[in-house]
Design a protein around this motif. Structure first.
Motif, short mmCIF file in Angstrom:
data_model
loop_
_atom_site.label_atom_id
_atom_site.label_comp_id
_atom_site.label_asym_id
_atom_site.label_seq_id
_atom_site.Cartn_x
_atom_site.Cartn_y
_atom_site.Cartn_z
N UNK A 1 1.00 -1.09 -0.12
CA UNK A 1 -0.17 0.06 -0.06
C UNK A 1 0.78 1.20 -0.08
N UNK A 2 0.50 2.33 -0.74
CA UNK A 2 1.40 3.33 -0.92
C UNK A 2 0.56 4.70 -1.01
N UNK B 1 1.53 -2.78 -6.30
CA UNK B 1 1.66 -1.67 -5.64
C UNK B 1 0.25 -0.90 -5.74
N UNK B 2 -0.40 -0.73 -4.38
CA UNK B 2 -1.59 0.21 -4.36
C UNK B 2 -1.39 1.63 -4.21
N UNK B 3 -1.42 2.42 -5.11
CA UNK B 3 -1.28 3.86 -4.96
C UNK B 3 -2.72 4.32 -4.68
N UNK B 4 -2.73 4.72 -3.08
CA UNK B 4 -3.82 5.26 -2.43
C UNK B 4 -4.05 6.71 -2.59
N UNK B 5 -4.16 7.35 -3.94
CA UNK B 5 -4.48 8.59 -4.09
C UNK B 5 -3.46 9.40 -3.65
N UNK C 1 -2.31 -0.73 -8.90
CA UNK C 1 -3.53 -0.32 -8.72
C UNK C 1 -3.70 1.13 -8.06
N UNK C 2 -4.38 1.69 -8.75
CA UNK C 2 -4.51 3.28 -8.34
C UNK C 2 -6.00 3.73 -7.87
N UNK D 1 -7.78 -3.58 -1.46
CA UNK D 1 -7.73 -3.78 -2.93
C UNK D 1 -6.44 -4.71 -3.43
N UNK D 2 -5.32 -4.74 -2.70
CA UNK D 2 -4.12 -5.44 -3.20
C UNK D 2 -4.59 -6.97 -2.83
#
Length: 184
Positions: free
Chosen positions: A9-10, A39-43, A65-66, A79-80
């Motif tokens: 998570x990022x 990699x989940x780009x969390x906004x 994932x964005x 999400x990941x």
């Protein structure tokens, strides 16, 4: 060796995400047959998304994932996990605070356990945060019966099927407690 999904998570991790992903890419061939890095780009409002796209272009094992808006750590983790395709699911923070070579130890334990949780042997946090963490861990142990040394340590490995039974609803920082409470 097993197949492994790695989740990061990022949120605003432009200064860390490239090094974190490139570091684990060096470790994964030693511990997994096949792998993916999600990699989940969390906004993020910084260059995290751009760097993640570059990593994806350079490394076929990287998926991005964005979330258009920041939804929280738990939502990014969910999400990941929902996108993970391999039989083992590992997650860690994107800031690179852990030694990914220690992942091999978690994988060894996964032969006998559905969930293997790491812990920070020597926390580098300020005293007030260490006291808060101790209090939280004691409360979780007493109230929920979860016997874990460092519940919020983001160095955990799960068998994929755990998430057939655990339903993540928490979108913020209590996600680790929720997952382990349901699993217990």
């Amino acid at each position: 060796m097993r197949d492994l999904s790695v989740i990061f998570p990022a949120f605003n991790e432009e200064g860390n995400i490239r090094c974190t992903v490139e570091t684990i890419i060096k470790v994964l061939p030693q511990v997994a047959t096949r792998w993916e890095i999600i990699v989940v780009d969390d906004g993020s409002s910084d260059a995290t998304a751009l760097i993640c796209d570059e990593l994806k272009a350079q490394h076929p094992e990287v998926e991005v994932i964005r979330h258009e808006q920041n939804r929280g750590y738990g939502a990014a983790l969910k999400s990941g996990i929902m996108s993970a395709k391999y039989d083992l699911v590992f997650f860690s923070d994107s800031d690179g605070q852990f030694d990914f070579r220690e992942l091999e130890q978690l994988i060894c334990w996964s032969e006998d356990y559905d969930i293997v949780a790491g812990y920070r042997a020597k926390r580098q946090d300020p005293l007030y945060r260490r006291i808060n963490a101790l209090g939280w861990n004691v409360l979780v142990r007493l109230a929920l019966g979860i016997k874990i040394r460092d519940i919020d340590c983001a160095f955990k490995l799960f068998r994929r099927e755990v998430f057939d039974y655990v339903q993540i609803r928490c979108v913020r920082s209590m996600v680790n407690t929720e997952i382990l409470a349901q699993a217990t």
